[in-house]
Scaffold this motif. Structure first.
Motif, PDB file in Angstrom:
ATOM      1  N   LYS A 231      -3.039  -4.962  -1.954  1.00 12.46           N
ATOM      2  CA  LYS A 231      -3.014  -4.370  -3.132  1.00 12.46           C
ATOM      3  C   LYS A 231      -4.463  -4.265  -3.768  1.00 12.46           C
ATOM      4  N   LYS A 232      -4.954  -3.266  -4.039  1.00 10.30           N
ATOM      5  CA  LYS A 232      -6.245  -2.637  -4.480  1.00 10.30           C
ATOM      6  C   LYS A 232      -7.211  -3.375  -3.902  1.00 10.30           C
ATOM      7  N   GLY A 233      -7.216  -3.292  -2.434  1.00 12.97           N
ATOM      8  CA  GLY A 233      -8.292  -3.690  -1.679  1.00 12.97           C
ATOM      9  C   GLY A 233      -7.985  -5.193  -1.450  1.00 12.97           C
ATOM     10  N   LYS A 234      -7.256  -6.061  -2.054  1.00 13.74           N
ATOM     11  CA  LYS A 234      -7.247  -7.520  -1.945  1.00 13.74           C
ATOM     12  C   LYS A 234      -6.117  -7.941  -1.420  1.00 13.74           C
ATOM     13  N   ILE A 235      -6.221  -8.936  -0.289  1.00 14.61           N
ATOM     14  CA  ILE A 235      -4.845  -9.468   0.060  1.00 14.61           C
ATOM     15  C   ILE A 235      -4.025 -10.510  -0.727  1.00 14.61           C
ATOM     16  N   GLU A 236      -2.644 -10.178  -0.620  1.00 12.94           N
ATOM     17  CA  GLU A 236      -1.873 -10.941  -1.455  1.00 12.94           C
ATOM     18  C   GLU A 236      -0.696 -11.383  -0.725  1.00 12.94           C
ATOM     19  N   LYS A 237       0.175 -12.483  -1.054  1.00 11.98           N
ATOM     20  CA  LYS A 237       1.180 -12.683  -0.334  1.00 11.98           C
ATOM     21  C   LYS A 237       1.208 -12.980   0.771  1.00 11.98           C
ATOM     22  N   LEU A 238      -0.032 -13.625   1.271  1.00 10.60           N
ATOM     23  CA  LEU A 238      -0.156 -14.168   2.810  1.00 10.60           C
ATOM     24  C   LEU A 238       0.665 -15.233   3.367  1.00 10.60           C
ATOM     25  N   LYS A 239       1.108 -14.970   4.380  1.00 14.60           N
ATOM     26  CA  LYS A 239       2.388 -15.888   4.944  1.00 14.60           C
ATOM     27  C   LYS A 239       1.981 -15.980   6.320  1.00 14.60           C
ATOM     28  N   TYR A 240       1.809 -17.019   7.044  1.00 10.84           N
ATOM     29  CA  TYR A 240       1.726 -17.075   8.476  1.00 10.84           C
ATOM     30  C   TYR A 240       2.392 -18.503   9.092  1.00 10.84           C
TER      31      TYR A 240
END
Length: 389
Positions: A273-282
């Motif tokens: 979102k707008k060049g930023k990583i959000e809601k990262l899940k692994y």
């Protein structure tokens, strides 16, 4: 009079048979003509004035079926054309389109759709063409250092010649991406399917640090934000830990330079979102054969007489789940200070700012002394330690 009627009937039948024959010929063999060359080129120019299409041969086929008996169409096909923009070229196998016959004779027709199949072209050249639609794409050519791609699909146009919908299927072969000297991905091969709403990548494989990685499916969904979901794995492979130290710098200083053998299975999802990583899940499952640590620590020597500045850890099984800065890490291994092995397992959970841990370590093959509580144990006697906090 009867003869005249017979002649008239036979003439109509003959004309009808000739029409059927011509229709069959036009449907199968087609008719070669240059009449439609300017029409196809004009459609390309509508999309972008800087584009040109070098057409060598055009064939016209009659397209009649039960579904379009009232609106028969002409199928126009060109083999081996070349799409040109300045000094850049894209080699095509086939370009096809259809137009309504009646509207053509009324001179009131538009080309609504192109179908095409490309040859293998350099990825860098394809990006240059794609950047005509999205100029920001040309930025990727800084990192792409080779490889070829081919595709087949269709483009749908509005009345002004602008693309309103598309569907592409294709392959990337022998691609290379270099971000810097530490992040070089080689021999990239994959299948892709691209629509306006997103991209599906499957049967992907690439080399990183001489390790072959695979991915079954990667979804990239283009909404207001970019949603990515996929998997990545590697079969049992070996790498020198020195290669990883160059990436993580001093964070791996206690690990001896050595070849490590491991395999992993990973699944992940994230939102950009707008060049930023959000809601990262692994989540990851890692199997690591053996690792030698060199923590030169007098604190450990105070408790274990057989400690000689190294710890051998083998048969490592590690499971990691991470979601929005919270994680759960669980593993079990065998360890040794010399040639005899004990085992330990651990579980660490982080939720917000709280860390919970549970560790159980066996000391059967080590002599142990804890002066603070006047405890000692000889090698060979069973002993274990549980930590929960």
């Amino acid at each position: 009079m009867p003869r005249l009627i017979k002649f008239f009937i036979y003439s109509i039948l003959l004309i009808f048979l000739i029409c059927i024959f011509l229709a069959l010929v036009l449907s199968s063999a087609g008719l070669e003509t240059k009449r439609f060359n300017p029409i196809i080129i004009e459609q390309v120019k509508k999309y972008n004035e800087d584009l040109n299409l070098d057409i060598k041969k055009v064939k016209v086929y009659l397209n009649i079926s039960l579904s379009n008996l009232t609106k028969p169409k002409l199928r126009i096909s060109s083999k081996n054309p070349t799409l040109i923009e300045g000094n850049n070229k894209i080699e095509l196998k086939v370009v096809e389109t259809s137009i309504d016959i009646l509207s053509y004779f009324k001179n009131d027709f538009v080309i609504e759709e192109f179908e095409f199949i490309t040859k293998d072209n350099k990825i860098n050249d394809i990006i240059k063409f794609a950047s005509l639609e999205k100029p920001s794409l040309v930025f990727y050519n800084i990192f792409i250092k080779g490889g070829y791609a081919n595709a087949n699909g269709f483009l749908q146009f509005d009345k002004n010649g602008k693309i309103k919908n598309y569907n592409l299927n294709g392959k990337i072969k022998n691609g290379n991406i270099k971000y810097n000297k530490d992040f070089l991905f080689e021999d990239i091969n994959l299948n892709f399917q691209t629509k306006k709403k997103g991209i599906l990548i499957n049967k992907a494989e690439f080399d990183y640090k001489k390790i072959k990685f695979f991915s079954d499916e990667i979804y990239i969904i283009n909404t207001e934000d970019i949603n990515i979901k996929g998997d990545i794995r590697n079969e049992k492979s070996s790498i020198n830990i020195k290669e990883l130290k160059e990436i993580f710098k001093n964070d791996l200083s206690i690990i001896k330079n050595q070849e490590i053998t491991f395999k992993s299975i990973n699944e992940y999802s994230l939102v950009i979102k707008k060049g930023k990583i959000e809601k990262l899940k692994y989540s990851s499952q890692i199997e690591l054969d053996e690792l030698i640590l060199n923590p030169k620590n007098n604190f450990i020597k105070n408790y274990f007489e057989n400690y000689n500045n190294h710890i051998i850890i083998k048969n490592n099984s590690i499971k990691l789940k991470y979601e929005n800065k919270n994680f759960n890490l669980e593993g079990k291994s065998n360890y040794s200070f010399d040639k005899f092995y004990d085992n330990f397992h651990y579980k660490i959970t982080k939720k917000k700012d709280n860390y919970n841990f549970l560790t159980e370590i066996n000391f059967d093959q080590s002599s142990l002394k804890i002066p603070a509580i006047q405890y000692s144990k000889e090698k060979g006697k069973k002993s274990n330690l549980k930590l929960n906090g």
